[in-house]
Design a protein around this motif. Structure first.
Motif, PDB file in Angstrom:
ATOM      1  N   SER A  25       0.826  -1.203   0.000  1.00  0.00           N
ATOM      2  CA  SER A  25       0.000   0.000   0.000  1.00  0.00           C
ATOM      3  C   SER A  25       0.866   1.260   0.000  1.00  0.00           C
ATOM      4  O   SER A  25       0.710   2.130  -0.850  1.00  0.00           O
ATOM      5  N   GLN A  26       1.765   1.367   0.969  1.00  0.00           N
ATOM      6  CA  GLN A  26       2.694   2.491   1.059  1.00  0.00           C
ATOM      7  C   GLN A  26       3.936   2.033   1.819  1.00  0.00           C
ATOM      8  O   GLN A  26       3.834   1.563   2.945  1.00  0.00           O
ATOM      9  N   ILE A 204       3.865  -4.201 -22.982  1.00  0.00           N
ATOM     10  CA  ILE A 204       3.517  -2.972 -22.277  1.00  0.00           C
ATOM     11  C   ILE A 204       3.555  -3.266 -20.779  1.00  0.00           C
ATOM     12  O   ILE A 204       3.053  -4.312 -20.344  1.00  0.00           O
ATOM     13  N   LEU A 205       4.127  -2.362 -19.999  1.00  0.00           N
ATOM     14  CA  LEU A 205       4.197  -2.561 -18.544  1.00  0.00           C
ATOM     15  C   LEU A 205       4.087  -1.206 -17.869  1.00  0.00           C
ATOM     16  O   LEU A 205       4.710  -0.230 -18.295  1.00  0.00           O
ATOM     17  N   ALA A 206       3.280  -1.148 -16.828  1.00  0.00           N
ATOM     18  CA  ALA A 206       3.092   0.094 -16.075  1.00  0.00           C
ATOM     19  C   ALA A 206       3.262  -0.168 -14.589  1.00  0.00           C
ATOM     20  O   ALA A 206       2.901  -1.231 -14.079  1.00  0.00           O
ATOM     21  N   ALA A 207       3.818   0.827 -13.896  1.00  0.00           N
ATOM     22  CA  ALA A 207       3.973   0.731 -12.438  1.00  0.00           C
ATOM     23  C   ALA A 207       3.951   2.123 -11.850  1.00  0.00           C
ATOM     24  O   ALA A 207       4.458   3.081 -12.445  1.00  0.00           O
ATOM     25  N   GLY A 208       3.367   2.237 -10.660  1.00  0.00           N
ATOM     26  CA  GLY A 208       3.377   3.485  -9.909  1.00  0.00           C
ATOM     27  C   GLY A 208       4.453   3.443  -8.846  1.00  0.00           C
ATOM     28  O   GLY A 208       5.014   2.388  -8.537  1.00  0.00           O
ATOM     29  N   ALA A 209       4.741   4.602  -8.262  1.00  0.00           N
ATOM     30  CA  ALA A 209       5.884   4.726  -7.352  1.00  0.00           C
ATOM     31  C   ALA A 209       5.548   4.500  -5.888  1.00  0.00           C
ATOM     32  O   ALA A 209       6.437   4.393  -5.060  1.00  0.00           O
ATOM     33  N   GLN A 210       4.266   4.422  -5.527  1.00  0.00           N
ATOM     34  CA  GLN A 210       3.865   4.494  -4.127  1.00  0.00           C
ATOM     35  C   GLN A 210       4.218   3.264  -3.310  1.00  0.00           C
ATOM     36  O   GLN A 210       4.455   3.367  -2.114  1.00  0.00           O
ATOM     37  N   LYS A 211       4.272   2.107  -3.926  1.00  0.00           N
ATOM     38  CA  LYS A 211       4.364   0.871  -3.153  1.00  0.00           C
ATOM     39  C   LYS A 211       5.824   0.423  -3.024  1.00  0.00           C
ATOM     40  O   LYS A 211       6.604   1.052  -2.317  1.00  0.00           O
ATOM     41  N   ILE A 216       5.870   8.043  -3.673  1.00  0.00           N
ATOM     42  CA  ILE A 216       4.574   8.591  -3.293  1.00  0.00           C
ATOM     43  C   ILE A 216       3.620   8.466  -4.471  1.00  0.00           C
ATOM     44  O   ILE A 216       4.044   8.293  -5.614  1.00  0.00           O
ATOM     45  N   PRO A 217       2.300   8.579  -4.215  1.00  0.00           N
ATOM     46  CA  PRO A 217       1.351   8.537  -5.325  1.00  0.00           C
ATOM     47  C   PRO A 217       1.483   9.791  -6.188  1.00  0.00           C
ATOM     48  O   PRO A 217       2.061  10.795  -5.771  1.00  0.00           O
ATOM     49  N   GLY A 218       0.944   9.705  -7.401  1.00  0.00           N
ATOM     50  CA  GLY A 218       0.957  10.857  -8.287  1.00  0.00           C
ATOM     51  C   GLY A 218       1.839  10.701  -9.499  1.00  0.00           C
ATOM     52  O   GLY A 218       1.888  11.583 -10.354  1.00  0.00           O
ATOM     53  N   ILE A 219       2.562   9.579  -9.611  1.00  0.00           N
ATOM     54  CA  ILE A 219       3.405   9.333 -10.779  1.00  0.00           C
ATOM     55  C   ILE A 219       3.383   7.851 -11.121  1.00  0.00           C
ATOM     56  O   ILE A 219       3.330   7.000 -10.227  1.00  0.00           O
ATOM     57  N   ALA A 220       3.398   7.569 -12.421  1.00  0.00           N
ATOM     58  CA  ALA A 220       3.478   6.196 -12.913  1.00  0.00           C
ATOM     59  C   ALA A 220       4.365   6.181 -14.150  1.00  0.00           C
ATOM     60  O   ALA A 220       4.491   7.181 -14.863  1.00  0.00           O
ATOM     61  N   PHE A 221       4.960   5.025 -14.394  1.00  0.00           N
ATOM     62  CA  PHE A 221       5.852   4.847 -15.533  1.00  0.00           C
ATOM     63  C   PHE A 221       5.260   3.793 -16.464  1.00  0.00           C
ATOM     64  O   PHE A 221       4.801   2.747 -16.005  1.00  0.00           O
ATOM     65  N   LEU A 222       5.288   4.082 -17.745  1.00  0.00           N
ATOM     66  CA  LEU A 222       4.704   3.202 -18.758  1.00  0.00           C
ATOM     67  C   LEU A 222       5.777   2.820 -19.764  1.00  0.00           C
ATOM     68  O   LEU A 222       6.301   3.670 -20.489  1.00  0.00           O
TER      69      LEU A 222
END
Length: 378
Positions: A25-26, A204-211, A216-222
């Motif tokens: 989660s965080q 294709i692969l996506a991930a966010g930075a929060q976990k 923190i939330p608010g950014i993701a990489f694709l």
């Protein structure tokens, strides 16, 4: 169990007075992340606006994520969330050419499933594979559902609920065999499971930075495979999807010749500063070493839960799951709050408490949390 990363624990101040086991989660706040936030704010105060600094932070974050997944930085787009990334990809797909189906599973994160369901007015048909918590056959179930009507296969590499792993190389092969492409949601795996998009032939692969990326939330990489990126034309876009965003030409819709065509509006610059710092720390240690250690902690969690008669909702084979070990608990949200009062930061989802360590945690952290969980539920 010897802790191979004990020297890094001092970088996480919360560990002085609590045990944070909520990386699903965080993750815990690190000193490098705090320093990145302070530096960003300091630049803002001293310079007012510094586009050069902002763009450098975005570029450095892209480069760290690319390094982590064995890609090139130009193959990475930067968006606000994984849902945004999925929506950008969905906008580039057609469902009226004899391939209307999107194959996904009931254990994928709802937000991503909702993106595919939202394409139904455009002709998409969503096939939800009936995957089950605690099983190890989800890869096979997804592969079996793919046929010549499939346009896209969407998988979570590690499930948010029980941590079970899907073999993305195997589901990707099954997709390619039918002429389909695969979207991988790596939000619950990036930073804790080694990923090599070239060796695993990821589309294709996506991930966010929060976990597990420690941010923190608010950014993701694709990530989008280069040849595929050039074939897809999104209709969800913005000025940073252009060849030169700073040309400021409202009449020219020229898409960048790489994954950056999936960029939309102004990137989340402060979040990029954080992600740059957090992923640099992970890349310094090495995700393969982190993954091996987290498998050891999974084995500790499964063994200790069994000794305490706690019901494990996750697969019982540490190699078949990510760092998250889910314990089935009635009124999980209330127990989460009581665990916090006892000094343990865990994460509830529906009817489970998720024990999700990272490299900074110890076997004693995991055992202590499970024993406190057993005490609170009896």
């Amino acid at each position: 169990m010897k802790h191979p990363f004990s020297s890094y624990r001092k970088l996480f101040p919360i560990l002085d007075n609590a045990v944070q086991l909520s990386s699903c989660s965080q993750s815990a706040l690190s000193l490098p992340v705090r320093q990145a936030i302070d530096e960003y704010l300091d630049v803002w105060v001293r310079r007012g606006a510094d586009w050069g600094y902002w763009m450098d932070q975005v570029a450095l974050a892209r480069a760290e994520f690319a390094r982590m997944i064995h890609a090139n930085a130009e193959d990475i787009a930067v968006l606000g969330s994984v849902s945004d990334a999925a929506s950008a990809i969905a906008s580039a797909l057609r469902f009226d050419d004899g391939r209307p189906e999107v194959v996904t599973s009931m254990l994928d994160f709802p937000s991503i499933c909702h993106v595919w369901l939202a394409q139904q007015p455009r002709g998409a048909q969503v096939r939800l594979v009936q995957a089950e918590a605690g099983r190890t056959d989800t890869t096979q179930r997804i592969a079996a559902a793919i046929d010549d009507r499939t346009a896209l296969v969407s998988v979570s590499q590690a499930c948010f609920y029980d941590g079970q792993i899907v073999d993305i190389a195997a589901t990707g092969r099954a997709a390619r065999a039918q002429g389909a492409i695969q979207f991988v949601d790596a939000y619950q795996s990036a930073g804790s499971i080694a990923i090599d998009v070239r060796a695993q032939e990821v589309d294709i692969l996506a991930a966010g930075a929060q976990k597990y990326l420690l941010g923190i939330p608010g950014i993701a990489f694709l990530y989008v495979r280069p040849a595929l990126a050039r074939q897809l034309v999104p209709t969800v876009t913005g000025w940073f999807g252009r060849v030169n965003p700073f040309a400021f030409d409202p009449a020219q819709l020229d898409f960048a010749d790489s994954a950056t065509r999936f960029n939309t509006g102004t990137p989340p610059m402060m979040c990029a500063s954080v992600a740059r710092a957090s992923m640099a720390l992970l890349n310094e240690i090495g995700v393969p070493a982190i993954e091996a250690y987290l498998q050891q902690l999974s084995a500790v969690a499964i063994e200790e839960a069994a000794s305490l008669d706690l019901e494990v909702a996750s697969p019982l084979d540490p190699a078949a799951k990510g760092a998250n070990t889910a314990i089935r608990i009635a009124d999980a949200a209330a127990i989460e709050a009581r665990m916090l009062q006892s000094g343990y930061v865990v994460s509830a989802r529906n009817d489970v408490i998720r024990i999700a360590p990272h490299f900074y945690n110890t076997a004693d952290d995991v055992v202590g949390a499970l024993r406190e969980l057993a005490r609170l539920t009896r």
